[in-house]
Scaffold this active site. Structure first.
Site, PDB file in Angstrom:
ATOM      1  N   ALA A  65       0.859  -1.182   0.000  1.00  0.00           N
ATOM      2  CA  ALA A  65       0.000   0.000   0.000  1.00  0.00           C
ATOM      3  C   ALA A  65       0.894   1.230   0.000  1.00  0.00           C
ATOM      4  O   ALA A  65       2.028   1.187   0.490  1.00  0.00           O
ATOM      5  CB  ALA A  65      -0.871  -0.017   1.254  1.00  0.00           C
ATOM      6  N   GLY A 108       0.521  -5.043   0.823  1.00  0.00           N
ATOM      7  CA  GLY A 108      -0.673  -5.118  -0.016  1.00  0.00           C
ATOM      8  C   GLY A 108      -0.376  -5.734  -1.380  1.00  0.00           C
ATOM      9  O   GLY A 108      -1.271  -6.299  -2.011  1.00  0.00           O
ATOM     10  N   GLU A 111      -0.531  -9.361  -0.830  1.00  0.00           N
ATOM     11  CA  GLU A 111      -1.947  -9.686  -0.593  1.00  0.00           C
ATOM     12  C   GLU A 111      -2.745  -9.657  -1.893  1.00  0.00           C
ATOM     13  O   GLU A 111      -3.611 -10.499  -2.127  1.00  0.00           O
ATOM     14  CB  GLU A 111      -2.542  -8.699   0.423  1.00  0.00           C
ATOM     15  CG  GLU A 111      -1.905  -8.822   1.794  1.00  0.00           C
ATOM     16  CD  GLU A 111      -2.405  -7.759   2.758  1.00  0.00           C
ATOM     17  OE1 GLU A 111      -2.006  -6.580   2.592  1.00  0.00           O
ATOM     18  OE2 GLU A 111      -3.200  -8.088   3.649  1.00  0.00           O
ATOM     19  N   GLU A 131       4.361  -5.230   7.045  1.00  0.00           N
ATOM     20  CA  GLU A 131       3.555  -4.218   7.742  1.00  0.00           C
ATOM     21  C   GLU A 131       3.963  -4.045   9.191  1.00  0.00           C
ATOM     22  O   GLU A 131       3.869  -2.950   9.757  1.00  0.00           O
ATOM     23  CB  GLU A 131       2.064  -4.595   7.688  1.00  0.00           C
ATOM     24  CG  GLU A 131       1.417  -4.462   6.317  1.00  0.00           C
ATOM     25  CD  GLU A 131       1.496  -5.715   5.465  1.00  0.00           C
ATOM     26  OE1 GLU A 131       2.335  -6.602   5.764  1.00  0.00           O
ATOM     27  OE2 GLU A 131       0.721  -5.815   4.507  1.00  0.00           O
TER      28      GLU A 131
HETATM   29  N1  CO8 Z   1       4.578   3.287  -0.576  1.00  0.00           N
HETATM   30  C1  CO8 Z   1       4.967   4.461  -1.096  1.00  0.00           C
HETATM   31  N2  CO8 Z   1       6.120   4.614  -1.780  1.00  0.00           N
HETATM   32  C2  CO8 Z   1       6.914   3.539  -1.917  1.00  0.00           C
HETATM   33  C3  CO8 Z   1       6.570   2.288  -1.380  1.00  0.00           C
HETATM   34  C4  CO8 Z   1       5.332   2.170  -0.689  1.00  0.00           C
HETATM   35  N3  CO8 Z   1       4.889   1.014  -0.196  1.00  0.00           N
HETATM   36  N4  CO8 Z   1       7.545   1.403  -1.673  1.00  0.00           N
HETATM   37  C5  CO8 Z   1       8.483   2.097  -2.356  1.00  0.00           C
HETATM   38  N5  CO8 Z   1       8.101   3.373  -2.503  1.00  0.00           N
HETATM   39  C6  CO8 Z   1       8.819   4.454  -3.178  1.00  0.00           C
HETATM   40  C7  CO8 Z   1       9.999   4.939  -2.342  1.00  0.00           C
HETATM   41  O1  CO8 Z   1       9.566   5.844  -1.375  1.00  0.00           O
HETATM   42  C8  CO8 Z   1      10.856   5.541  -3.422  1.00  0.00           C
HETATM   43  O2  CO8 Z   1      10.336   6.804  -3.743  1.00  0.00           O
HETATM   44  P1  CO8 Z   1      11.323   8.084  -3.803  1.00  0.00           P
HETATM   45  O3  CO8 Z   1      12.261   7.775  -4.951  1.00  0.00           O
HETATM   46  O4  CO8 Z   1      10.391   9.232  -4.085  1.00  0.00           O
HETATM   47  O5  CO8 Z   1      12.032   8.144  -2.509  1.00  0.00           O
HETATM   48  C9  CO8 Z   1      10.637   4.660  -4.627  1.00  0.00           C
HETATM   49  O6  CO8 Z   1       9.395   3.951  -4.387  1.00  0.00           O
HETATM   50  C10 CO8 Z   1      11.704   3.593  -4.807  1.00  0.00           C
HETATM   51  O7  CO8 Z   1      11.836   2.907  -3.576  1.00  0.00           O
HETATM   52  P2  CO8 Z   1      13.251   2.666  -2.842  1.00  0.00           P
HETATM   53  O8  CO8 Z   1      14.189   3.779  -3.163  1.00  0.00           O
HETATM   54  O9  CO8 Z   1      12.969   2.379  -1.407  1.00  0.00           O
HETATM   55  O10 CO8 Z   1      13.737   1.344  -3.623  1.00  0.00           O
HETATM   56  P3  CO8 Z   1      14.714   0.215  -3.064  1.00  0.00           P
HETATM   57  O11 CO8 Z   1      15.001  -0.665  -4.246  1.00  0.00           O
HETATM   58  O12 CO8 Z   1      15.847   0.812  -2.322  1.00  0.00           O
HETATM   59  O13 CO8 Z   1      13.844  -0.603  -1.977  1.00  0.00           O
HETATM   60  C11 CO8 Z   1      11.875  -1.753  -1.191  1.00  0.00           C
HETATM   61  C12 CO8 Z   1      12.741  -1.344  -2.399  1.00  0.00           C
HETATM   62  C13 CO8 Z   1      12.643  -2.749  -0.316  1.00  0.00           C
HETATM   63  C14 CO8 Z   1      10.637  -2.427  -1.751  1.00  0.00           C
HETATM   64  C15 CO8 Z   1      11.508  -0.501  -0.358  1.00  0.00           C
HETATM   65  O14 CO8 Z   1      11.016   0.502  -1.245  1.00  0.00           O
HETATM   66  C16 CO8 Z   1      10.459  -0.745   0.688  1.00  0.00           C
HETATM   67  O15 CO8 Z   1      10.770  -1.290   1.730  1.00  0.00           O
HETATM   68  N6  CO8 Z   1       9.219  -0.309   0.418  1.00  0.00           N
HETATM   69  C17 CO8 Z   1       8.142  -0.420   1.376  1.00  0.00           C
HETATM   70  C18 CO8 Z   1       7.636  -1.846   1.484  1.00  0.00           C
HETATM   71  C19 CO8 Z   1       6.543  -1.929   2.522  1.00  0.00           C
HETATM   72  O16 CO8 Z   1       6.726  -1.659   3.687  1.00  0.00           O
HETATM   73  N7  CO8 Z   1       5.357  -2.344   2.055  1.00  0.00           N
HETATM   74  C20 CO8 Z   1       4.205  -2.521   2.935  1.00  0.00           C
HETATM   75  C21 CO8 Z   1       3.383  -1.299   2.920  1.00  0.00           C
HETATM   76  S1  CO8 Z   1       2.070  -1.398   4.109  1.00  0.00           S
HETATM   77  C22 CO8 Z   1       0.867  -2.295   3.338  1.00  0.00           C
HETATM   78  O17 CO8 Z   1       1.023  -2.743   2.227  1.00  0.00           O
HETATM   79  C23 CO8 Z   1      -0.389  -2.476   4.121  1.00  0.00           C
HETATM   80  C24 CO8 Z   1      -1.429  -3.244   3.370  1.00  0.00           C
HETATM   81  C25 CO8 Z   1      -2.725  -3.076   4.092  1.00  0.00           C
HETATM   82  C26 CO8 Z   1      -3.896  -3.005   3.150  1.00  0.00           C
HETATM   83  C27 CO8 Z   1      -3.931  -1.740   2.365  1.00  0.00           C
HETATM   84  C28 CO8 Z   1      -4.441  -1.950   0.979  1.00  0.00           C
HETATM   85  C29 CO8 Z   1      -3.408  -2.344  -0.057  1.00  0.00           C
END
Ligand code: CO8
Length: 257
Positions: A65, A108, A111, A131
């Site tokens: 998400a 998400g 999921e 999460e």
């Molecule tokens: N949300 C918003 N932006 C994101 C997300 C995200 N989940 N994941 C990555 N991005 C963005 C980063 O902020 C970054 O943006 P910017 O260049 O503007 O800083 C860009 O994408 C590239 O990301 P990274 O630079 O971090 O790329 P890396 O290759 O270094 O890392 C990762 C990749 C490991 C995937 C890392 O981006 C990461 O950890 N992302 C978050 C993963 C996460 O925590 N996901 C769970 C989110 S919570 C959730 O899904 C709850 C679900 C509940 C139901 C809701 C309905 C779907």
């Protein structure tokens, strides 16, 4: 229909939806969730479509998400807004949906892949429910579908630690149906989707419904349901065609009736 966060195309009897927010690793925001729902509904309504493929980019199926969109929500926003309650279009689809997953399928994103009927993974796929690291838990079925897919021990491991699982472990654990080299992912997904779409659509839809019933009911009720559906398919022209074609040693030509 023009979409902002997804790309949609039709390839024969297969509808393809590609998540397309590269700047955010296909993070699922409300616009994207709405558009995926609309695209699935359109393919469901299109009598020419027999299977749907949902995919992302080579780097990310979806990294979860959109954290930036939801960071400011408070409990009342989440509760009264019933946050993410309608993010289940893939799970509600009656036609089969294949998730073709490369790269990150996190939160998400994992999921969403699990809401599909089958996951075909590229060898670079990484699955996870991180999460817990954000102070929340999965919110669109992860605690339930992951547990059913890979069992309590591994689901607890994934959900309580937030660690990622690579494609090999995901296949070994029963989360994904197949793992293929990244370069072959879409070919394999499209070939599988075309095979499914070449079958009789009513039997495909009812087979899917019967398998899904296994998650909702007792063995005896599930077997009874299967039996009723099995009997009902003898009312279709496609059953006559399928069996006649076998006897006549030719390919069946199903007309979805
Ligand atoms: N949300 C918003 N932006 C994101 C997300 C995200 N989940 N994941 C990555 N991005 C963005 C980063 O902020 C970054 O943006 P910017 O260049 O503007 O800083 C860009 O994408 C590239 O990301 P990274 O630079 O971090 O790329 P890396 O290759 O270094 O890392 C990762 C990749 C490991 C995937 C890392 O981006 C990461 O950890 N992302 C978050 C993963 C996460 O925590 N996901 C769970 C989110 S919570 C959730 O899904 C709850 C679900 C509940 C139901 C809701 C309905 C779907």
């Amino acid at each position: 229909m023009t979409y902002q966060t997804i790309q949609v195309e039709t390839n024969g009897k297969v509808g393809v939806i590609r998540l397309n927010r590269p700047q955010a690793l296909n993070a699922l925001n409300s616009e994207l969730a709405g558009e995926v729902g609309e695209a699935i509904a359109a393919f469901e309504a299109d009598a020419g479509i027999g299977c749907i493929v949902l995919t992302g980019s080579e780097k990310a199926f979806a990294a979860g998400a959109d954290i930036k969109e939801m960071a400011g929500k408070d409990y009342m926003d989440a509760f009264f807004g019933n946050f993410a309650a309608d993010w289940n279009a893939a799970a509600r689809a009656r036609k089969p949906v294949i998730a073709a997953v490369a790269g990150f399928a996190l939160g998400g994103g994992c999921e969403l892949a699990m809401q599909c009927d089958m996951i075909i993974a590229a060898d670079n796929a990484k699955f996870g429910q991180p999460e817990i690291k954000l102070g929340i838990i999965p919110g669109i079925g992860g605690t339930q579908r992951l547990t059913r897919a890979i069992g309590k021990a591994k689901a607890m491991d994934m959900i309580l630690t937030g660690r990622m699982m690579d494609a090999t472990e995901a296949e070994r654990s029963g989360l994904v149906a197949r793992v293929v080299p990244l370069a072959d992912l879409m070919n394999e997904a499209m070939k599988t989707a075309n095979t499914i779409a070449s079958m009789s659509l009513p039997s495909v839809m009812l087979a899917k419904e019967a398998v899904n019933r296994a998650f909702e009911t007792t063995l005896a009720e599930g077997v009874l349901f299967e039996s009723r559906v099995f009997h009902s398919l003898f009312a279709t022209a496609d059953q006559k065609e399928g069996m006649t074609a076998f006897v006549e040693k030719r390919a069946a030509k199903f007309e979805n009736k």
